[in-house]
Enzyme design. Structure first.
Site, PDB file in Angstrom:
ATOM      1  N   ARG A 106       0.966  -1.235   0.044  1.00 48.32           N
ATOM      2  CA  ARG A 106      -0.023  -0.152  -0.103  1.00 48.32           C
ATOM      3  C   ARG A 106       0.790   1.323   0.100  1.00 48.32           C
ATOM      4  O   ARG A 106       0.671   1.864  -0.692  1.00 48.32           O
ATOM      5  CB  ARG A 106      -0.900  -0.048   1.185  1.00 48.32           C
ATOM      6  CG  ARG A 106      -1.820   1.049   1.411  1.00 48.32           C
ATOM      7  CD  ARG A 106      -2.847   1.286   2.403  1.00 48.32           C
ATOM      8  NE  ARG A 106      -3.401  -0.200   2.415  1.00 48.32           N
ATOM      9  CZ  ARG A 106      -4.141  -0.822   3.519  1.00 48.32           C
ATOM     10  NH1 ARG A 106      -3.823  -0.315   4.709  1.00 48.32           N
ATOM     11  NH2 ARG A 106      -4.822  -1.771   3.413  1.00 48.32           N
ATOM     12  N   TYR A 107       1.893   1.420   0.997  1.00 50.69           N
ATOM     13  CA  TYR A 107       2.736   2.353   0.889  1.00 50.69           C
ATOM     14  C   TYR A 107       4.004   2.142   0.353  1.00 50.69           C
ATOM     15  O   TYR A 107       4.590   0.907   0.069  1.00 50.69           O
ATOM     16  CB  TYR A 107       3.200   2.971   2.489  1.00 50.69           C
ATOM     17  CG  TYR A 107       1.825   2.906   3.286  1.00 50.69           C
ATOM     18  CD1 TYR A 107       1.096   4.187   3.442  1.00 50.69           C
ATOM     19  CD2 TYR A 107       1.592   1.964   4.353  1.00 50.69           C
ATOM     20  CE1 TYR A 107       0.083   4.041   4.304  1.00 50.69           C
ATOM     21  CE2 TYR A 107       0.729   1.976   5.182  1.00 50.69           C
ATOM     22  CZ  TYR A 107      -0.247   3.094   5.152  1.00 50.69           C
ATOM     23  OH  TYR A 107      -1.073   3.353   5.885  1.00 50.69           O
ATOM     24  N   CYS A 126     -10.128  -9.601  16.177  1.00 48.30           N
ATOM     25  CA  CYS A 126      -9.015  -9.533  14.944  1.00 48.30           C
ATOM     26  C   CYS A 126      -9.571  -9.032  13.753  1.00 48.30           C
ATOM     27  O   CYS A 126     -10.508  -9.261  13.321  1.00 48.30           O
ATOM     28  CB  CYS A 126      -8.676 -11.085  14.727  1.00 48.30           C
ATOM     29  SG  CYS A 126      -7.405 -10.983  13.386  1.00 48.30           S
ATOM     30  N   ASP A 288     -11.214  -1.076  13.537  1.00 44.53           N
ATOM     31  CA  ASP A 288     -11.779  -0.903  12.101  1.00 44.53           C
ATOM     32  C   ASP A 288     -13.103  -1.468  11.767  1.00 44.53           C
ATOM     33  O   ASP A 288     -13.530  -2.366  12.596  1.00 44.53           O
ATOM     34  CB  ASP A 288     -10.757  -1.730  11.250  1.00 44.53           C
ATOM     35  CG  ASP A 288      -9.394  -1.011  11.231  1.00 44.53           C
ATOM     36  OD1 ASP A 288      -9.261   0.178  11.073  1.00 44.53           O
ATOM     37  OD2 ASP A 288      -8.404  -1.789  11.155  1.00 44.53           O
ATOM     38  N   ASP A 325      -7.276   3.516  10.648  1.00 47.60           N
ATOM     39  CA  ASP A 325      -6.967   3.011   9.161  1.00 47.60           C
ATOM     40  C   ASP A 325      -8.062   3.258   8.121  1.00 47.60           C
ATOM     41  O   ASP A 325      -9.299   2.904   8.364  1.00 47.60           O
ATOM     42  CB  ASP A 325      -6.507   1.354   9.325  1.00 47.60           C
ATOM     43  CG  ASP A 325      -5.504   1.310   8.173  1.00 47.60           C
ATOM     44  OD1 ASP A 325      -5.246   1.813   7.470  1.00 47.60           O
ATOM     45  OD2 ASP A 325      -4.757   0.028   8.688  1.00 47.60           O
ATOM     46  N   LYS A 332      -3.237   4.607   7.056  1.00 50.91           N
ATOM     47  CA  LYS A 332      -3.529   5.260   8.327  1.00 50.91           C
ATOM     48  C   LYS A 332      -3.495   6.793   8.599  1.00 50.91           C
ATOM     49  O   LYS A 332      -2.756   7.249   7.893  1.00 50.91           O
ATOM     50  CB  LYS A 332      -2.525   4.731   9.359  1.00 50.91           C
ATOM     51  CG  LYS A 332      -2.540   3.207   9.489  1.00 50.91           C
ATOM     52  CD  LYS A 332      -1.407   2.798   9.975  1.00 50.91           C
ATOM     53  CE  LYS A 332      -1.291   1.097  10.238  1.00 50.91           C
ATOM     54  NZ  LYS A 332      -0.584   0.550   8.791  1.00 50.91           N
TER      55      LYS A 332
END
Ligand SMILES: *Cc1c(COP(=O)(O)O)cnc(C)c1O
Ligand code: SF4
Length: 365
Positions: A106-107, A126, A288, A325, A332
């Site tokens: 992603r980054y 989780c 999340d 996130d 994030k």
């Protein structure tokens, strides 16, 4: 409550895994379940597996206490499969993975790889609980090799996050295979293992052979996941000390969870206790919107209030970054209480740690 008299067995991580509590029948021997929990146990655990190590279960202080923070993290809740409770959630809200299964890039400089879908304990909150349904197993070597090739051919990747499941539940040989391969990639500067073993299975880090392996890699860090002060036990302390002795620094990533740690004093005590065992609090994640976990969510206001409370009561290096996130893989974002505003005429107003307001002139041009 749940203790074997044989200390050498109790301290053996394999014994802990072989003797995991996985059924309703066993669990009811140790803690008092509600009627609802009993009724829905099979339906919930078919969707999201249940397993807990004897060690982690033993951290529940009062078997009758339905609000125990350890209990909330391990006992299957009917809310996990309640459509109304889980509305506006998504099994993979963060849109992990793109074209290689188990690899998320992603980054630009960081890659996340999943090396197993097995965990010593299945945490009810989780964010990857979607993967457990597919069965719990180590990622095949052929797929690991695909990850290594991918990282080798992407020279901008400086940092790899070894994730899962829980990577430290793999056997020593497999871990060595992964670490040898990654550490031979020259452009990698940081190798991180994300593991809850220090929290749920500290006995894994009593294994001298594993510690010896971990000590060989200069770029290695561990990210762990303590959520509550009750998890910081003598055993956890020994596990962390062993990692530090092996030259592996440890950061913590907690998740803000309703009923578990969404309380100012609890969170402050958690951060203090982490510092006392030399673990650096790195992140506090806002929970999340993952299907099966959304009942743990609190408001952002609550999180900001907790962050604000810790400021001035705890050294700056004990204060984690509170972050959310974003859905859809947008990454994030830090959430920070607002401590200053720009006034007219180049003046700034600041809120001091004691809540007084201080106005100063901006002198630097
Ligand atoms: C969180 C995350 C990382 C690591 O981010 P840091 O802020 O460096 O800890 C990397 N890749 C993905 C996909 C992530 O979700
Ligand atoms: S140990 Fe980590 S990956 Fe495994 S269930 Fe808990 S939070 Fe999820």
């Amino acid at each position: 409550m749940i203790k074997t008299t044989d200390k050498s067995k109790w301290n053996d991580w394999r014994w802990q895994l072989q003797n995991r509590i996985t059924t309703l029948e066993e669990l009811s021997k140790y803690i008092e379940l509600t009627e609802e929990e009993i009724e829905f146990f099979d339906a919930v655990s078919e969707e999201y597996p249940f397993a807990v190590s004897p060690y982690y279960l033993s951290l529940i202080k009062d078997p009758k206490d339905k609000k125990d923070p350890i209990r909330l993290q391990i006992v299957p809740s009917p809310l996990e499969i309640d459509e109304n409770a889980q509305k506006n959630s998504h099994p993979n809200a963060l849109n992990e993975e793109t074209f290689i299964k188990g690899l998320t890039h992603r980054y630009e400089d960081r890659v996340l790889i999943s090396v197993t879908s097995y965990c010593g304990v299945y945490c009810r909150h989780c964010m990857r609980k979607r993967i457990f349904k597919e069965g719990t197993h180590a990622t095949p070597k052929e797929l690991l090799d695909v990850y290594f090739d991918y990282i080798k051919s992407h020279k901008n990747v400086k940092d790899v996050l070894i994730s899962g499941g829980d990577p430290l539940t793999l056997d020593n040989e497999r871990l060595k295979y992964i670490l040898d391969n990654l550490s031979s990639i020259e452009h990698l500067e940081v190798i991180r293992i994300g593991s809850r073993v220090p929290v749920t299975l500290p006995q894994r880090l009593y294994d001298e052979e594993l510690l010896d392996i971990l000590s060989k890699y200069d770029k290695l860090w561990i990210n762990t996941h303590f959520n509550h002060p009750n998890e910081i036990t003598e055993d956890a302390k020994v596990a962390i000390r062993n990692l530090l002795k092996a030259g592996v620094p440890v950061n913590n990533q907690a998740v803000l969870l309703k009923g578990v740690n969404d309380d100012k004093e609890t969170m402050l005590e958690l951060m203090r206790k982490l510092l006392s065992i030399k673990v650096k609090p790195q992140y506090l994640f806002h929970c999340d919107p993952i299907t099966g976990t959304i009942h743990f969510r609190t408001s952002i206001e609550k999180g900001l209030e907790i962050m604000d409370y810790m400021r001035g009561r705890l050294s700056g290096f004990g204060i984690p970054t509170y972050a959310i996130d974003l859905p859809g893989g947008k990454g994030k974002v830090p959430l920070v209480p607002s401590y200053f505003k720009k006034l007219e005429n180049g003046l700034y107003e600041f809120v001091a740690f004691d809540k007084t307001k201080v106005i100063i002139e901006e002198t630097l041009k």
